[in-house]
Design an enzyme around this catalytic site. Structure first.
Site: not given
Length: 432
Positions: A92, A157
């Site tokens: 991400d 994350e």
């Protein structure tokens, strides 16, 4: 060569428009919109599936939370019973303010100097592809490694890792990986050196709730909620009979900043930072609120006594006024650090390999937070490292970029590191 209308410039190798195929793959990955708040994780999973098939490696998917899948690509070693090496990365990326970018943040434009502009170039899609390309080259050379290599790709994350690594390390599937040592992301270094992170500051997100006397906005009302938050240094004439909470915070920050600026021994990761990030309260312009909330982002080094620090916060609340309380939105208490002593086999393998490549290493505590903290929290050594020198630190910033030559050099670095770590002798840990 200037970029064409699709943002593809020149280069060498067998990739798009003659550029190196590793760079082409990197740019392809950058174009996947795995951006919050709605990251296209399915696109990333399909991308990784295709790479695993190309490399002839098995890939396992573990749904750790609904819609949140961890992928693990495995290159089995000649002695699969030994502790393994983890190459971790997250899929991400953070949002962008497109109006501040010179190019589309997801077009992966390469300019005439070879700088590739896209969200995730530094944080951390570059490292993902560098892992993959290092393994690809080693396999093509017919290398046989003693220890198994796991390439792990995790979600979320950038929003704290709660539905990603934090959950995964508690599952049996993580234990089955039999990890001995992990590499994860670091930061760019603007100079010649490469920064290596062996620990992280603990993020504490705290909200302080301040009750006070309500009333009409046209009157002088004593002991209001806002008064307890006021920074009296701005207007000393309004100083109340108590010590305001914000004054305690500002005084603390001033002392820390002075300490950081007057010592050559300290980096940002060595000191505690406190930043006010949100203020809430009130219902109308003419109504003095009965309560106001103020939120802070604290980052605390692993060298600080966390229990004593919380006692300090309690004391600040007590001194600021009656009824002030606080609660945590996030409170990490892990203070594990990875050894960087030359007698440690993992660190020795890492550092001596870097020295053999004439790389200067600067060891630091990471100033923010990565998934490494969850790996260290379960007792495993982890190093944060992104092989990007001569590069401004632009993670989460506008116009994030990485030069293709720096990117390609990083692949060579990982080739050497993977071999060194995967071949740390078994007898070192009494594994045979």
């Amino acid at each position: 060569m200037l970029p064409d209308k699709d943002g593809v410039g020149g280069g060498g190798g067998q990739g798009t428009m003659g550029e190196d195929s590793s760079v082409t793959l990197f740019r392809e990955y950058l174009r996947l919109r795995t951006v919050h708040p709605e990251p296209d994780y399915d696109a990333a999973l399909r991308f990784l599936d295709g790479i695993a098939e190309e490399l002839g490696l098995p890939i396992k998917k573990i749904e750790v939370c609904p819609g949140r899948v961890v992928s693990v690509m495995t290159w089995e070693g000649t002695n699969p019973s030994l502790k393994t090496i983890l190459l971790n990365s997250h899929t991400d990326v953070v949002p962008v303010y497109q109006e501040h970018w010179k190019y589309d943040a997801f077009a992966a434009v390469k300019d005439s100097e070879g700088n590739i502009f896209a969200r995730g170039t530094q944080d951390m899609k570059s490292v993902t592809i560098q892992y993959i390309e290092a393994v690809r080259r080693l396999k093509a050379e017919g290398k046989k490694l003693m220890r198994t290599i796991h390439l792990m790709f995790v979600p979320d994350e950038e929003v704290g890792g709660h539905k990603g690594m934090e959950t995964f390390v508690k599952l049996p599937e993580f234990q089955e990986l039999n990890i001995g040592f992990a590499l994860d992301e670091g930061l760019a270094n603007p100079g010649e050196a490469f920064t290596v992170f062996y620990g992280e500051r603990n993020p504490w997100w705290i909200t302080v709730r301040c009750p006070g006397n309500p009333g009409h906005g046209s009157r002088f009302v004593e002991n209001t909620a806002a008064e307890k938050l006021r920074d009296d240094r701005v207007n000393p004439a309004t100083r109340g009979s108590h010590d305001d909470f914000k004054v305690h915070v500002c005084d603390f920050c001033s002392r820390v900043c002075h300490r950081l600026n007057t010592s050559e021994c300290f980096t940002l990761g060595d000191v505690t930072t406190v930043n006010m990030t949100m203020v809430k309260g009130g219902v109308a312009y003419n109504v003095i609120p009965a309560e106001m909330d103020v939120s802070f982002d604290l980052r605390i080094p692993p060298t600080v006594n966390l229990q004593e620090f919380e006692e300090q916060i309690k004391q600040w609340c007590k001194e600021a006024g009656e009824g002030i309380t606080y609660d945590f939105a996030q409170k990490h208490m892990n203070q594990n650090m990875t050894s960087t002593d030359e007698s440690d086999p993992w660190w020795n393998a890492f550092s001596t390999t870097c020295k053999a490549m004439n790389m200067t290493l600067e060891k630091e505590i990471f100033p923010a937070a990565t998934d490494s903290r969850f790996i260290r929290a379960v007792g495993l050594p982890a190093i944060g490292f992104s092989p990007m020198n001569r590069t401004p630190i632009l993670l989460h910033d506008h116009n994030e970029f990485l030069n293709e030559q720096v990117f390609l050099k990083g692949i060579q670095v990982y080739e050497r590191l993977v071999v060194a770590l995967a071949n740390v002798p078994a007898m070192t840990f009494g594994e045979i």
